[in-house]
Design a protein around this motif. Sequence first.
Motif, mmCIF file in Angstrom:
data_model
loop_
_atom_site.group_PDB
_atom_site.id
_atom_site.type_symbol
_atom_site.label_atom_id
_atom_site.label_comp_id
_atom_site.label_asym_id
_atom_site.label_seq_id
_atom_site.Cartn_x
_atom_site.Cartn_y
_atom_site.Cartn_z
ATOM 1 N N HIS A 92 0.842 -1.202 0.000
ATOM 2 C CA HIS A 92 0.000 0.000 0.000
ATOM 3 C C HIS A 92 0.873 1.246 0.000
ATOM 4 O O HIS A 92 1.544 1.538 0.970
ATOM 5 N N ILE A 96 -2.481 6.176 5.048
ATOM 6 C CA ILE A 96 -3.709 5.547 5.548
ATOM 7 C C ILE A 96 -4.336 6.459 6.600
ATOM 8 O O ILE A 96 -3.671 6.856 7.563
ATOM 9 N N HIS A 103 -8.350 1.123 4.193
ATOM 10 C CA HIS A 103 -7.634 -0.126 3.936
ATOM 11 C C HIS A 103 -6.149 0.210 3.780
ATOM 12 O O HIS A 103 -5.814 1.235 3.168
#
Lengths: 409, 121
Positions: A92, A96, A103
């Motif tokens: 990722h 976040i 997610h």
Amino acid sequence: MLQTELSLEKLLFNLNTLAELGEEITSPKDFTRVVKSSLYMVMGSFSATKGVIFQFDQDRGVFAPIASKGLGDVGGAFIRLGKEAVAALTKHNKPIDLKKGDHPSEVLGQAAELLEKLDSRMLACLVVKDELLGFIAINGKFSGEDYSVYDCQLLSVMAQHISFSLHSHMLLMKLMHKYNENKGLYENLRRIYYDTIHAFAASIDAKDSYTRGHSHRVSAYSAVLAREMGWPNEDVEGIRIAGLLHDIGKIAVDKTIINKASPLTSYECRELNSHPVVGYEILSKIKFPWKGIPMMTRNHHEKVDGSGYPDRLKKSDIPLGARIMALVDAFDAMTTDRPYRPRLSFGEAMDEVKANFNKQFDPDVVQPFITVIRKEVRREVDNPTIVPLLQEQLDSVSLNRMLEGFPVA
Amino acid sequence: MVKKYRNFKEVGDAVVIYSDNYINDIEGEKLEDLCASYMERGFTSIVIDFSETDLVNSIGVSILIGIIEKVRDCKARIAFSGLKRVNYDIFSIVGLTKHIEIFDTEEDAVNGRVPQEMVTS
């Protein structure tokens, strides 16, 4: 300020921050300082009041805080993540939003609780080449505004900058670790090497109870004399080792010959006198880091007038190291007890040196030898080597008397 | 009673701190230390005057936010004065102007009344 002006000003401020961050992470400053400044830049850009940078500690397998602000002591705030969580975070590449439960915040598990305690709102992973090196966590903005898409993009770019810094530092640390490991191994090898040489010297001396410590004294005397003659450290170390091994050829000589108190037969004499050549043959097969050790061993019984053995070399043909060893070897032999005679006093030994000046012994070596003795007697050196090993007290007055009439080189 | 020093001036229970030309990490930390020491000594009003400051970078912003938080934690008052346009814009960008008293001059800042919402926020 108009909204368009504000956007332009904001863009310029952020560009300036990115430029400063680039400069900071490539600066030669202390790494802790670089990380701290980088965190402050991130926090300043988003007016965050609390922030922390975690770095993956490979030794402990945890993410440990390496810089923080507004959180007090976070020294014990370690984060443990499972393999799956690390894999998900590594993939990722966007910040976040923990508050919104973006997610893959669901993989954080217990780490989420700790981040909540730290009031963390945004989490940006620090990834280089598919490796999660750490992350930055910052809280909500001081202004109370929400993080925009633009903010997330900026945070992502800043995190990439910091990742490279962290990666370079980790590579450097790994390199340093390897260097220290190799240095340690080298030191161990060096110690083993020296221990082996000392063991050899001890085994040589053990063949003759009278010559116990002879090799160590020849080694020490040779080194101090070479140093007095201006030899570089590397060569001094070489002659120190040669001194320890100069009689190694005696290993091949019968013990009864070495310890015989009565005169030797011609056969026994030949046997004993073979030790420099035997020593040379043993040592010439070893690749020493110092030059000349086998030849110093071979020629330490040569005399400058060409009457020595085994090669009957004359002065300039004898290696200087061997001429040094010839003097200190004879000097130590004279000043210690032998099976066939008691030791000579220092004065008697120096009379012998005087009698054999420019015959057996090289004047270019005898003169600095006398200088060393004088310096040691006058206590002009910190660590005297020769005088303390003589079994008599020497003072300047008696030394001058003993050395009177010594030929000038 | 007014005591004036090179980098700061004490006016009763208020202190005016004059920030340097460029607030980067080193200058920012000096400011932070100075504010902390005044709060420890019981000063209840801190004024930072930016008249001589040409630029505040993101590190400076971060440190100033930290100072504001600490001053407020101590239930003290903080105000800025003498901001140049460029610095005012930076404080606007990061949203500080909505949350801090800003005055044109240090005198106004020292004498300015603290809005009620600031004390309780």
